[in-house]
Enzyme design. Structure first.
Site, PDB file in Angstrom:
ATOM      1  N   GLU A  48      -1.296  -8.557   4.387  1.00 58.28           N
ATOM      2  CA  GLU A  48      -1.010  -8.845   5.812  1.00 58.28           C
ATOM      3  C   GLU A  48      -2.292  -9.027   6.606  1.00 58.28           C
ATOM      4  O   GLU A  48      -2.252  -9.447   7.760  1.00 58.28           O
ATOM      5  CB  GLU A  48      -0.166  -7.706   6.423  1.00 58.28           C
ATOM      6  N   HIS A  50      -3.686  -5.224   0.851  1.00 56.74           N
ATOM      7  CA  HIS A  50      -3.153  -5.570   2.184  1.00 56.74           C
ATOM      8  C   HIS A  50      -3.128  -7.078   2.415  1.00 56.74           C
ATOM      9  O   HIS A  50      -4.007  -7.626   3.078  1.00 56.74           O
ATOM     10  CB  HIS A  50      -3.987  -4.885   3.275  1.00 56.74           C
ATOM     11  N   CYS A  92       0.814  -1.211   0.000  1.00 59.48           N
ATOM     12  CA  CYS A  92       0.000   0.000   0.000  1.00 59.48           C
ATOM     13  C   CYS A  92       0.862   1.281   0.000  1.00 59.48           C
ATOM     14  O   CYS A  92       1.391   1.630  -1.027  1.00 59.48           O
ATOM     15  CB  CYS A  92      -1.018  -0.050   1.138  1.00 59.48           C
TER      16      CYS A  92
END
Ligand SMILES: N[C@@H](CCC(=O)NCCCC(=O)O)C(=O)O
Length: 262
Positions: A233, A231, A123
């Site tokens: 994660e 994202h 990002c």
């Protein structure tokens, strides 16, 4: 010689943001970035790199990087200052700023590329890398004709903000296409107001959104430089497509470590 247990442990650096809480500033990285690494492997030590890398002496920078097997550039609500890619721009995009992170990561990217350490941009980290390579950003993609609104709905619970939001199509023969083969499309979340306008030099498109926005790139000049606008994660244990990206990065770090110890 047989590898001992500790020889297979990877140390992965995660860049910090600087946030003010009360009257003091803190260097911090989001829990989800740190845990994304430890949740997919029990052989990882995440290390948060303070957002003053540029202020360290050159020997100190080299010493820090010599102990790392990979670097993750995280997302953040703050925006890279536009002066990094556009000299005549008024500072008017209503964004949070983080000049410490801007300057720290600029130097960090330079040194990480010189050492050819595996690098994953997420990002804001993806946007920083694009700009570092000479690219530019749209300030508010939702105001660009033909582009979708890629922002999250902040009124929704976090679980929904970070749920899959749209598909991206994977570029044939790319790094991501290899990880996800035989699929040519995956689903991603979407939590950003800025996005790539001009792609940086030497970068190769890895994935694009239905509106044509570049959502991932790599750079074939390095052993592993991959960056995504979304994202991965976020809850890799619940979102299999997120886990694939984190695992791909960790695999690249393990290969780097093996090469470096030969
Ligand atoms: N500020 C930029 C980058 C967006 C971004 O990184 N969002 C992350 C939000 C917090 C997080 O999940 O860590 C933009 O708006 O384009």
């Amino acid at each position: 010689m047989k590898e001992s247990n500790s020889d297979s442990i990877l140390i992965i650096g995660i860049c910090a943001d600087v946030h003010k809480q009360g009257v003091h500033k803190y260097h911090q990285a989001g829990d989800k970035y740190v845990r994304a690494l430890t949740s997919v492997s029990d052989k990882i030590i995440p290390v948060i790199i303070p957002a003053l890398f540029n202020e360290l002496s050159e020997p100190a920078q080299d010493k820090l990087l010599s102990g790392l097997d990979g670097i993750m550039l995280t997302g953040s609500y703050s925006n890279l200052h536009p002066s990094y890619y556009q000299s005549d721009l008024p500072d008017n995009d209503d964004a949070q700023r983080d000049p410490h992170r801007d300057a720290s990561n600029w130097k960090l990217i330079e040194k990480v590329l010189a050492a050819d350490i595996p690098l994953l941009g997420i990002c804001r980290g993806f946007q920083e890398l694009n700009v570092y390579f000479g690219g530019s950003l749209h300030h508010r993609i939702h105001e660009v004709p033909g582009l979708m609104d890629h922002r999250e709905d902040k009124s929704l619970p976090l679980e929904q903000q970070y749920a899959y939001a749209h598909p991206v199509s994977l570029q044939e023969n790319g790094v991501l296409a290899g990880w996800f083969a035989p699929r040519t499309e995956i689903r991603v979340n979407s939590i950003h107001m800025q996005g790539i306008d001009k792609l940086g030099d030497r970068l190769r498109i890895e994935a694009s959104a239905p509106d044509g926005l570049i959502e991932a790139f790599s750079c074939p000049d390095y052993q592993f430089l991959t960056a995504v606008q979304w994202h991965p994660e976020w809850q890799p244990h619940n979102y299999a497509d997120n886990a694939v990206v984190i695992q791909g990065f960790i695999q690249a770090c393990a290969e780097y470590k093996n090469r470096s110890s030969q």
